[in-house]
Design a protein around this motif. Structure first.
Motif, short mmCIF file in Angstrom:
data_model
loop_
_atom_site.label_atom_id
_atom_site.label_comp_id
_atom_site.label_asym_id
_atom_site.label_seq_id
_atom_site.Cartn_x
_atom_site.Cartn_y
_atom_site.Cartn_z
N ASP A 46 0.83 -1.20 0.00
CA ASP A 46 0.00 0.00 0.00
C ASP A 46 0.87 1.26 0.00
OD1 ASP A 46 -2.28 -1.52 0.07
OD2 ASP A 46 -2.56 -1.37 2.23
N VAL A 47 1.95 1.21 0.79
CA VAL A 47 2.86 2.36 0.85
C VAL A 47 3.58 2.51 -0.48
CG1 VAL A 47 4.84 3.37 2.04
CG2 VAL A 47 3.12 2.10 3.34
N ILE A 51 3.76 5.87 -2.65
CA ILE A 51 5.04 6.51 -2.99
C ILE A 51 5.12 6.78 -4.49
CG2 ILE A 51 7.52 6.03 -3.20
CD1 ILE A 51 7.37 4.77 -0.40
N GLN A 52 4.69 5.81 -5.27
CA GLN A 52 4.74 5.98 -6.73
C GLN A 52 3.74 7.04 -7.19
OE1 GLN A 52 4.12 2.37 -8.93
NE2 GLN A 52 4.72 3.28 -10.89
N ALA A 53 2.52 6.96 -6.66
CA ALA A 53 1.48 7.89 -7.10
C ALA A 53 1.78 9.33 -6.69
CB ALA A 53 0.13 7.45 -6.53
N ALA A 54 2.39 9.49 -5.52
CA ALA A 54 2.64 10.85 -5.00
C ALA A 54 3.99 11.39 -5.40
CB ALA A 54 2.52 10.83 -3.47
N GLY A 55 4.80 10.59 -6.06
CA GLY A 55 6.12 11.06 -6.47
C GLY A 55 7.05 11.31 -5.31
N VAL A 56 6.96 10.47 -4.27
CA VAL A 56 7.77 10.63 -3.07
C VAL A 56 9.23 10.28 -3.38
CG1 VAL A 56 8.22 9.68 -0.76
CG2 VAL A 56 5.87 10.23 -1.47
N GLU A 57 10.14 11.17 -2.93
CA GLU A 57 11.57 10.96 -3.20
C GLU A 57 12.35 10.51 -1.97
OE1 GLU A 57 12.98 14.36 -5.96
OE2 GLU A 57 11.16 15.07 -4.94
N ALA A 58 11.83 10.74 -0.80
CA ALA A 58 12.46 10.33 0.45
C ALA A 58 11.38 10.29 1.53
CB ALA A 58 13.59 11.28 0.84
N ALA A 59 11.70 9.68 2.69
CA ALA A 59 10.67 9.50 3.71
C ALA A 59 11.26 9.59 5.11
CB ALA A 59 9.97 8.16 3.51
N GLY A 68 7.82 2.89 10.96
CA GLY A 68 9.04 2.51 10.28
C GLY A 68 8.96 1.21 9.52
N ARG A 69 8.19 0.25 10.02
CA ARG A 69 8.11 -1.07 9.36
C ARG A 69 7.52 -0.99 7.95
NH1 ARG A 69 2.83 -2.91 9.62
NH2 ARG A 69 1.49 -1.60 10.90
N LEU A 70 6.88 0.14 7.64
CA LEU A 70 6.24 0.28 6.33
C LEU A 70 7.19 0.82 5.26
CD1 LEU A 70 2.90 1.87 7.61
CD2 LEU A 70 3.17 -0.45 6.70
N LEU A 71 8.40 1.25 5.63
CA LEU A 71 9.24 1.97 4.68
C LEU A 71 10.31 1.16 3.95
CD1 LEU A 71 9.77 5.42 6.44
CD2 LEU A 71 8.22 4.83 4.58
N GLY A 73 12.41 -1.34 1.52
CA GLY A 73 12.17 -2.06 0.28
C GLY A 73 11.53 -1.26 -0.84
N HIS A 74 11.36 0.06 -0.63
CA HIS A 74 10.68 0.86 -1.67
C HIS A 74 11.64 1.64 -2.55
CE1 HIS A 74 7.04 -0.26 0.29
NE2 HIS A 74 7.25 0.46 1.37
N GLY A 75 12.93 1.58 -2.25
CA GLY A 75 13.90 2.27 -3.09
C GLY A 75 14.03 3.75 -2.82
N VAL A 76 13.38 4.25 -1.77
CA VAL A 76 13.55 5.66 -1.40
C VAL A 76 14.33 5.72 -0.09
CG1 VAL A 76 11.46 6.46 -2.58
CG2 VAL A 76 11.32 5.75 -0.19
N PRO A 77 15.27 6.65 0.04
CA PRO A 77 16.01 6.78 1.30
C PRO A 77 15.09 7.28 2.40
CG PRO A 77 16.53 8.60 -0.17
CD PRO A 77 15.68 7.65 -0.97
N PHE A 78 15.32 6.81 3.62
CA PHE A 78 14.45 7.25 4.72
C PHE A 78 15.21 7.30 6.03
CE2 PHE A 78 14.00 2.61 4.72
CZ PHE A 78 14.08 2.30 6.08
N GLY A 79 14.64 8.07 6.96
CA GLY A 79 15.15 8.15 8.32
C GLY A 79 14.05 7.80 9.31
N ILE A 80 14.43 7.58 10.55
CA ILE A 80 13.51 7.15 11.61
C ILE A 80 13.63 8.08 12.81
CG2 ILE A 80 13.08 5.31 13.31
CD1 ILE A 80 12.14 4.57 10.56
N ILE A 81 12.51 8.35 13.46
CA ILE A 81 12.49 9.02 14.76
C ILE A 81 11.90 8.03 15.75
CG2 ILE A 81 11.70 11.01 16.09
CD1 ILE A 81 11.16 12.41 13.37
#
Length: 346
Positions: A46-47, A51-59, A68-71, A73-81
C-alpha cells in the motif's frame, strides 16, 4: 524534495503534535512534506503504491515499529524518529524486535530524544549505533488568550470558586501505558481530607476497553474528574491555572506535556521512570514520585511551600529553553533530511 512523513496521527496525542512540528521544520526548508497516518496503510505494498502515485523521493517515520516497518524495500532513502513505546515496549516482542532491526539496517539515520533512549537502541541493535543521533524535542507553547478557566471548572463539575481550588492536571491518552488510574485512590483520600484539591485527567479515548475502566474508576473516586481532549492552545491555557502537571505513565519516550508545562512555568510531578527522569531532575526542575503515597506527600509539600514552587518553575523553564529549543530541533532535522536528498540524487 517531496518527502513522506509517516506517523500515527491520533488527534491531540504527542506523536501527532511531534509529527506536525517536524513537518513544519521540513517545509520551512522548502521541502514538500506529505504527512500521512501510518494507520491508513495495511501493508508495505500500500505504501509502495502511494510513494509511486505521489512522487515521493524520500521519507521519514515517527516510531520505529508502527511507522518505520512500512518503509523498507521501496527504493527511497528514509530516516527514523524513535517514539518511546518502540524502545520501551515493542523491543520485548521478538517478532517486532526483528522487524525493527531490519528497518534500522536500511534507515539512513535514526533520531532519539535523549541519550538514555540512544543507549537502549544501541544495546538492542548494535549495528545501528553509528547512525543514531540525539535531538531533544523542541517546545514552543502558545496558550489561548481567550480561555475561560471558570468554564473549564464547570465542565469538570468543580463547584468551588476558582480561587479556592488546587487543580492537578494529568494529560494523557486513555491507554494502559499512561496508567491514569495509578494515583486515583490515593488522590481521592487526600481530597476527602482537603476538599479544595482536585485531579483532572484530560485526554482522548485511545483504547475503548481501557477507557471504560478509567471512567468507572473515576466515577468511584472523590475529587477526580475526566475530560475529553482539548485543543492545544486551550490545554496550555488550562495548565497555567493549575497547581501542577502530573505524569503517571509506565513508560515514556519524552513527554511533550511535561516539557510544555515547564515552558509555561507550571510545576511538574512525574512518575520516576527513565523517560521522565531524563528531563525532570528531582527537586531541581520538578518532582519525581515512585508510588501514589509519595505523590501525595510531594503534592502536599508543593502546595504549601511557595519557595519550592518558585524554584522548580524557574529552573524548569530555564532547562526547557536551554535544551529543548525548537530552533535547534529545526536545524537538526533540516540537516538530516539534506543527507536524504543527497542519497536520492546519487
Amino acid at each position: 524534495m517531496r518527502l513522506l512523513l509517516l506517523a500515527v496521527l491520533r488527534p491531540h496525542t504527542g506523536n501527532a503534535v511531534t509529527a506536525q512540528r517536524v513537518r513544519d521544520h521540513l517545509e520551512a526548508a522548502g521541502h514538500a512534506c506529505v504527512l500521512r497516518d501510518a494507520s491508513d496503510f495495511d501493508s508495505q505494498p500500500d505504501v509502495a503504491d502511494f510513494i509511486q502515485a505521489a512522487g515521493v523521493e524520500a521519507a521519514l517515520a515517527l516510531h520505529l515499529h508502527r511507522a518505520g516497518r512500512l518503509l523498507p524495500g521501496h527504493g527511497v532513502p528514509f530516516g527514523i524518529i524513535f517514539g518511546g513505546t518502540d524502545l520501551n515496549e515493542d523491543v520485548n516482542d521478538g517478532e517486532k524486535h526483528q522487524a525493527m532491526g531490519r528497518v534500522l539496517q536500511e534507515a539512513r539515520f535514526a533520531v532519539a530524544f535523549a541519550e538514555s533512549m540512544k543507549e537502549v537502541a544501541c544495546l538492542q541493535w548494535p549495528h545501528a549505533k553509528n547512525k543514531i543521533y540525539v535531538q531533544s524535542q523542541g517546545i514552543a507553547t502558545a496558550p489561548n488568550a481567550a480561555f475561560d478557566w471558570n468554564a473549564f471548572l464547570q465542565r469538570a463539575e468543580i463547584k468551588q470558586r476558582a480561587d479556592e481550588v488546587c487543580v492537578f492536571l494529568l494529560v494523557c491518552g486513555l491507554r494502559r501505558v499512561k496508567d491514569p488510574l495509578f494515583l486515583v485512590d490515593a488522590f481521592s483520600e487526600w481530597h476527602r481530607e482537603e476538599p479544595r484539591v482536585y485531579m483532572v485527567i484530560v485526554g482522548p479515548e485511545v483504547d475503548p476497553v481501557f477507557t471504560r475502566e478509567v471512567k468507572a474508576g473515576v466515577r468511584r473516586a472523590a475529587g477526580v474528574r475526566l475530560l475529553p481532549e482539548m485543543a492545544q492552545g486551550d490545554l496550555h491555557a488550562a495548565l497555567k491555572h493549575c497547581s501542577a502537571l502530573v505524569n503517571s505513565s509506565v513508560s515514556e519516550g519524552m513527554s511533550a506535556a511535561v516539557l510544555e508545562a515547564m515552558d509555561l512555568g507550571v510545576p511538574v510531578l512525574a512518575r520516576n521512570i527513565p523517560g521522565n527522569a531524563a528531563v525532570v531532575t528531582h527537586e531541581v526542575t520538578g518532582l519525581l514520585f515512585a508510588d501514589p503515597q509519595e505523590f501525595v506527600q510531594l503534592a502536599k509539600r508543593l502546595v504549601s511551600d511557595p519557595a519550592l514552587e518558585k524554584g522548580l518553575v524557574a529552573r524548569g523553564r530555564e532547562y526547557v529553553r536551554t535544551f529543548h529549543s525548537w530552533q535547534m530541533e529545526r536545524a537538526t532535522y533540516q540537516h538530516l533530511v539534506r543527507t536524504l536528498v543527497g542519497c536520492a540524487e546519487d
